[in-house]
Write an enzyme that holds these catalytic residues in place. Structure first.
Site, mmCIF file in Angstrom:
data_model
loop_
_atom_site.group_PDB
_atom_site.id
_atom_site.type_symbol
_atom_site.label_atom_id
_atom_site.label_comp_id
_atom_site.label_asym_id
_atom_site.label_seq_id
_atom_site.Cartn_x
_atom_site.Cartn_y
_atom_site.Cartn_z
ATOM 1 N N HIS A 36 0.860 -0.981 0.365
ATOM 2 C CA HIS A 36 0.367 0.436 -0.055
ATOM 3 C C HIS A 36 0.791 0.840 0.120
ATOM 4 C CE1 HIS A 36 0.148 0.219 4.790
ATOM 5 N NE2 HIS A 36 0.253 1.004 4.122
ATOM 6 N N ASP A 70 0.101 -8.119 1.546
ATOM 7 C CA ASP A 70 0.365 -6.244 1.493
ATOM 8 C C ASP A 70 2.013 -6.028 1.874
ATOM 9 O OD1 ASP A 70 0.247 -3.542 1.805
ATOM 10 O OD2 ASP A 70 -0.749 -3.496 3.441
ATOM 11 N N SER A 104 4.621 2.831 8.143
ATOM 12 C CA SER A 104 3.705 1.437 6.786
ATOM 13 C C SER A 104 5.199 1.481 6.390
ATOM 14 C CB SER A 104 3.052 1.948 5.746
ATOM 15 O OG SER A 104 1.784 2.191 6.735
#
Length: 367
Positions: free
Chosen positions: A105, A136, A219
């Site tokens: 992402h 992911d 992230s």
């Protein structure tokens, strides 16, 4: 409020009285001066012990602080900031050839990126090698390898324990080379990402839950233990629907290092994921509700030819209500049940067809 009652600890004076009684029983013939001398010696001993405990506590604090500083010195140079066209995140240097592992992402639909390393303000361009939204994870590669680029060392996810101190490193809110601290709060969590705000909607098993702050921009960074090993890739923070989907403080999740290595190794070696290790039924489905508008299962929309469901005789229009011993009410619950299974595993699928309930044996395929 819990209605149970807890017994308060006995006052110290009671303990002291009991000790005095024990002293009298064992030494009733002692003179007052002798008892006074022994009391003084005991007080001196207690005082010395208390005084000795102070530097020990200070040394323990110093040792812990020095441990943090060493971990940061060891690992932070391996954590980078990744800038896509409209997004920003973090990444971890995977090897000396310039491969960077991050979240899918973070890269989104982009093919090229600008990367800033921890020991330089210069940006280096990078290109996407492969993105695997189902887990992911993604790998990008620097167009040039800067001098001194340092690959991170990854730990053994099976040895991660609740209560371990961990540090999260990344670029929260664009603040590069930031470090937060917490503990491992839980292991083995299965979490489904939201598709909102660029999320992949992936259902990921065996995630590490941590109290270390994970904010937008973290992230793809590193969750690190005090042995300077990356034990996970911080990926998402829990949200609290009762607070307007704001992040729930102290509840973040990281993809375990074992999964990261499995996926990244394949991408670096083959340019793609060849063995996902993720179980699949081989269907396209949607959540259905009953006459009372309560979720009631997953309706099969399409069956992949030759897939697990096809081989078991499941057809479009069937409504799956159970996988093994797990009730299935939504497409998310089905994804979470499959996330804990392995390809080739035999299980049962319960479904309804034309009002009749059926159960069949299924050998799960691979996603």
């Amino acid at each position: 409020m819990d209605a149970r009652r807890f017994r308060a600890p006995r006052p110290i004076v009671t303990v002291a009285a009991l000790l005095c009684c024990a002293g009298l029983l064992s030494g009733c013939s002692d003179s007052p001066s002798a008892r006074s001398g022994e009391s003084g010696e005991k007080e001196d001993s207690t005082t010395r012990a208390a005084q000795a405990a102070v530097p020990r506590a200070a040394r323990a604090v110093d040792d812990l602080e020095n441990g943090y500083l060493k971990v940061i010195e060891d690992v932070l140079p391996s954590v980078v900031q990744i800038m896509a066209r409209n997004d920003l995140g973090s990444g971890v240097v995977y090897d000396g050839q310039g491969h960077i592992v991050t979240n899918a992402h973070v890269v989104g639909d982009e093919e090229t990126f600008r990367v800033t390393t921890a020991n330089s303000e210069d940006t280096i361009t990078a290109k996407l090698v492969y993105s695997y939204p189902q887990q992911d994870l993604a790998v990008i590669k620097l167009d040039r390898v800067p001098r001194g680029l340092k690959a991170a060392r990854f730990g053994d996810s099976s040895k991660v324990e609740v209560g371990q101190i961990v540090l999260a490193m990344g670029s929260p809110l664009g603040l590069s080379s930031s470090v937060t601290q917490g503990i491992v709060s839980a292991t083995g969590r299965t979490v489904t990402e939201s598709r909102a705000e660029g999320g992949t909607g992936a259902t990921i098993a065996n995630m590490v839950q941590t109290s270390a702050a994970i904010n937008p921009g973290n992230s793809g960074g590193a969750l690190v233990n005090l042995d300077s090993r990356v034990i996970g890739i911080p990926t998402l923070a829990a949200t609290d629907p009762g607070q307007g989907d704001d992040a729930a403080p102290g509840i973040g999740f990281a993809i375990p290092a074992s999964t990261v290595r499995t996926i990244a190794d394949q991408i670096v070696r083959d340019g793609r994921v060849t063995e996902s290790g993720r179980a699949a039924l081989g269907i396209t489905g949607r959540t259905v509700v009953d006459e009372d508008y309560r979720v009631a299962g997953v309706a099969v929309v399409e069956v992949m030819a030759g897939g697990a469901a096809d081989r078991a005789g499941i057809e479009p229009g069937d409504v799956i209500t159970r996988l093994g011993d797990t009730d299935i009410t939504t497409i998310t619950s089905l994804a979470e049940a499959l996330a804990s299974a392995r390809p080739g595993e035999r299980t049962t699928v319960t479904y309804t067809r034309d009002g009749s309930e059926k159960t069949v044996d299924v050998t799960l395929g691979e996603q």
